[in-house]
Design a protein around this motif. Structure first.
Motif, PDB file in Angstrom:
ATOM      1  N   GLN A  22       0.853  -1.208   0.257  1.00 45.03           N
ATOM      2  CA  GLN A  22       0.005   0.010  -0.007  1.00 45.03           C
ATOM      3  C   GLN A  22       0.918   1.228  -0.273  1.00 45.03           C
ATOM      4  O   GLN A  22       0.657   2.189  -0.737  1.00 45.03           O
ATOM      5  CB  GLN A  22      -1.067   0.060   1.466  1.00 45.03           C
ATOM      6  CG  GLN A  22      -1.715   1.251   1.559  1.00 45.03           C
ATOM      7  CD  GLN A  22      -2.815   1.588   0.429  1.00 45.03           C
ATOM      8  OE1 GLN A  22      -3.162   0.666  -0.332  1.00 45.03           O
ATOM      9  NE2 GLN A  22      -2.984   3.070   0.138  1.00 45.03           N
ATOM     10  N   THR A  25       2.582   1.839  -3.386  1.00 46.35           N
ATOM     11  CA  THR A  25       1.479   2.401  -4.567  1.00 46.35           C
ATOM     12  C   THR A  25       1.531   3.899  -4.078  1.00 46.35           C
ATOM     13  O   THR A  25       1.515   4.539  -5.180  1.00 46.35           O
ATOM     14  CB  THR A  25       0.374   1.468  -4.170  1.00 46.35           C
ATOM     15  OG1 THR A  25       0.413   0.320  -4.210  1.00 46.35           O
ATOM     16  CG2 THR A  25      -0.632   2.011  -5.079  1.00 46.35           C
ATOM     17  N   TYR A  33       7.921   5.934 -10.927  1.00 41.68           N
ATOM     18  CA  TYR A  33       8.611   4.905 -10.325  1.00 41.68           C
ATOM     19  C   TYR A  33      10.034   4.883 -10.272  1.00 41.68           C
ATOM     20  O   TYR A  33      10.779   4.525  -9.143  1.00 41.68           O
ATOM     21  CB  TYR A  33       8.268   3.567 -11.490  1.00 41.68           C
ATOM     22  CG  TYR A  33       9.160   2.414 -11.138  1.00 41.68           C
ATOM     23  CD1 TYR A  33       8.857   1.891 -10.147  1.00 41.68           C
ATOM     24  CD2 TYR A  33      10.368   2.039 -11.928  1.00 41.68           C
ATOM     25  CE1 TYR A  33       9.449   0.623  -9.448  1.00 41.68           C
ATOM     26  CE2 TYR A  33      10.964   0.971 -11.167  1.00 41.68           C
ATOM     27  CZ  TYR A  33      10.665   0.313 -10.203  1.00 41.68           C
ATOM     28  OH  TYR A  33      11.447  -1.051  -9.971  1.00 41.68           O
ATOM     29  N   VAL A  66       3.308  -4.756  -5.986  1.00 37.40           N
ATOM     30  CA  VAL A  66       2.269  -3.745  -6.453  1.00 37.40           C
ATOM     31  C   VAL A  66       1.361  -4.165  -7.522  1.00 37.40           C
ATOM     32  O   VAL A  66       0.339  -3.836  -7.398  1.00 37.40           O
ATOM     33  CB  VAL A  66       2.875  -2.292  -6.511  1.00 37.40           C
ATOM     34  CG1 VAL A  66       1.952  -1.209  -7.090  1.00 37.40           C
ATOM     35  CG2 VAL A  66       3.588  -1.950  -5.185  1.00 37.40           C
ATOM     36  N   ARG A  70      -2.679  -5.043  -7.565  1.00 39.99           N
ATOM     37  CA  ARG A  70      -3.680  -4.582  -8.557  1.00 39.99           C
ATOM     38  C   ARG A  70      -4.480  -5.516  -9.285  1.00 39.99           C
ATOM     39  O   ARG A  70      -5.641  -5.367  -9.257  1.00 39.99           O
ATOM     40  CB  ARG A  70      -3.182  -3.551  -9.348  1.00 39.99           C
ATOM     41  CG  ARG A  70      -3.941  -2.645 -10.128  1.00 39.99           C
ATOM     42  CD  ARG A  70      -3.376  -1.625 -11.035  1.00 39.99           C
ATOM     43  NE  ARG A  70      -4.477  -1.042 -11.688  1.00 39.99           N
ATOM     44  CZ  ARG A  70      -4.974  -1.541 -12.799  1.00 39.99           C
ATOM     45  NH1 ARG A  70      -4.645  -2.650 -13.199  1.00 39.99           N
ATOM     46  NH2 ARG A  70      -5.930  -1.006 -13.337  1.00 39.99           N
ATOM     47  N   ILE A 103      -4.323   4.539  -6.580  1.00 39.85           N
ATOM     48  CA  ILE A 103      -3.981   3.245  -7.239  1.00 39.85           C
ATOM     49  C   ILE A 103      -3.921   3.626  -8.880  1.00 39.85           C
ATOM     50  O   ILE A 103      -3.037   3.211  -9.563  1.00 39.85           O
ATOM     51  CB  ILE A 103      -5.329   1.950  -7.282  1.00 39.85           C
ATOM     52  CG1 ILE A 103      -5.336   1.735  -5.897  1.00 39.85           C
ATOM     53  CG2 ILE A 103      -4.633   0.851  -7.930  1.00 39.85           C
ATOM     54  CD1 ILE A 103      -4.498   0.664  -5.100  1.00 39.85           C
ATOM     55  N   ALA A 106      -0.755   5.470  -9.730  1.00 34.82           N
ATOM     56  CA  ALA A 106       0.384   4.571  -9.644  1.00 34.82           C
ATOM     57  C   ALA A 106       0.412   3.740 -11.023  1.00 34.82           C
ATOM     58  O   ALA A 106       1.325   3.527 -11.554  1.00 34.82           O
ATOM     59  CB  ALA A 106       0.304   3.628  -8.545  1.00 34.82           C
TER      60      ALA A 106
END
Lengths: 199, 199
Positions: A22, A25, A33, A66, A70, A103, A106
Motif C-alpha cells: 500500500q 503504491t 517509479y 504492487v 492491483r 491506485i 500509480a
C-alpha cells in the motif's frame, strides 16, 4: 481450532507485506517509479530500509508485488459481479476506479514508464494487455457471438475497451472536475452495444 | 537578397536547438523523464553540459521545448489536411504517429509521469487536454451539428477520441506486432459515425 504462534506470525507478516505494498503504491503515485525509493517506502511504514528489504529485497520485487496486488483487486471486483452482462462488469470496475485515484495514478505512472527501454515492468504490461484483450474478447463473444451490436468483432472491441479505460484515466487524473470518467466510459459502451429503442 | 552573418548565425542556432530537442525526445523515450539527464542529451549532440545549457538553461526548459515541438508537428499535420472531414484528419494523424514511435514513446512517458505530484509538465498536459477536447468538439459540431451519427454530443465524442488515441499508443508501443493502431482507431471512428449502408 487454536492457532499456533507460527500461524499468527505468518498473519502479521502478511499484514506487514500488505501495508508495505500500500505504501509503495502511494509513493509511486506521488513520485513516479524512478523517483520512488525503498527508503521513502520504509519511512512510510516505520521501518528502516534494511527492515523493508527483509520483506522485499529489491525495488523491482516490490514493483511486481504492487502490480500483482492491483490485478487481485481487479479480479475480486470482477468476481463480485461474476454473472452480470460483461460490459456492465467493466463499467462497474471503472466506477470503482473513480473511488481510488491513488491506485489509478500509480498504474498510469507505471504503464507510461514501462515503455522505456529495459523497464522491469515491460513484460508484465505486455502480457497483461494480451491477457486483457483475449479475456475481454472471450467474454464479449460469449455474450454477443461474432459481432457486437455496434458492428465490431469481439477482438476489436476488446482492444478499444482497454484503450478507452487507460486514456480516460489520464484525463480524469489531470482534471477530475472536467472529466466524468464513469460517464464517459458508459458513452463508449453505448457505442459498442447501443441500447435498444423501447417499443 | 544576401543574408547577413547574423542571420546565418541565427539559422545555425535554430538548427542546433532543433537538434537538441530531437536528442532530448529520444533520451526521454529511452529512459523516462526522471532518467533523462542534460549530460545524456548533450553527449548525443556532441556538446558539453555547459554548452547545452547555453541553449536550454534547465531540464524543465528543455521539456517545455520538447512538448511545444510536438504540438507544432501535430498542427502542421492538421493544417496539411485543413479542409478534410475532421475525423479523417485525426485518423491521418494516428497513421502518421504509427511512423514515429520515438515521439509517441516520449509523449506516453511524459504524460504518465505528469500525473505525479508537482510534475513540471502537469499544467501543460491539463491545458492541452482541455484544448483538445474543446477544439475537437468545435470541429465535430461544425461537421455534424449537435449530435454525431453514433449518438454522442461533440463534447462527449471529443473526450473519447483523445482517450482512444492515448490508450492505443500504450498497447501499440508495448506490442506493435499484435496491435494495429491505425486500424483500431478507424474501428472507433466507425462507432462514432457509422459509414452509411450503400443503396
Amino acid at each position: 481450532m487454536t492457532r499456533t504462534r507460527g500461524e499468527r506470525r505468518g498473519d502479521r507478516r502478511g499484514d506487514r507485506k500488505a501495508e508495505i505494498i500500500q505504501a509503495a503504491t502511494e509513493v509511486i503515485a506521488e513520485r513516479g517509479y524512478r523517483g520512488a525509493t525503498l527508503v521513502a517506502v520504509a519511512e512510510r511504514v516505520g521501518l528502516t530500509q534494511q527492515g523493508l528489504m527483509h520483506y522485499f529485497p529489491t525495488k523491482d520485487a516490490l514493483l511486481v508485488a504492487v502490480l500483482e496486488a492491483r490485478d487481485q483487486w481487479d479480479m475480486a471486483s470482477a468476481a463480485l459481479h461474476g454473472r452480470a452482462w460483461p460490459l456492465e462488469v467493466v463499467a462497474e470496475l471503472v466506477e470503482y476506479n473513480a473511488t481510488r485515484p491513488g491506485i489509478v495514478q500509480a498504474f498510469t505512472v507505471l504503464v507510461g514508464d514501462s515503455v522505456t527501454e529495459g523497464h522491469p515492468a515491460q513484460d508484465y504490461f505486455r502480457e497483461r494487455y494480451a491477457r486483457v484483450r483475449e479475456g475481454g474478447a472471450d467474454a464479449l463473444r460469449a455474450e454477443y457471438g461474432d459481432r457486437l451490436p455496434g458492428g465490431l468483432t469481439p477482438e476489436r472491441a476488446a482492444t478499444l475497451l482497454a484503450a478507452v479505460m487507460d486514456g480516460l484515466q489520464v484525463q480524469w487524473l489531470l482534471d477530475p472536475g472536467s472529466v466524468d470518467m464513469p460517464a464517459a466510459f458508459r458513452d463508449f459502451l453505448a457505442l459498442l452495444a447501443p441500447p435498444r429503442e423501447p417499443g
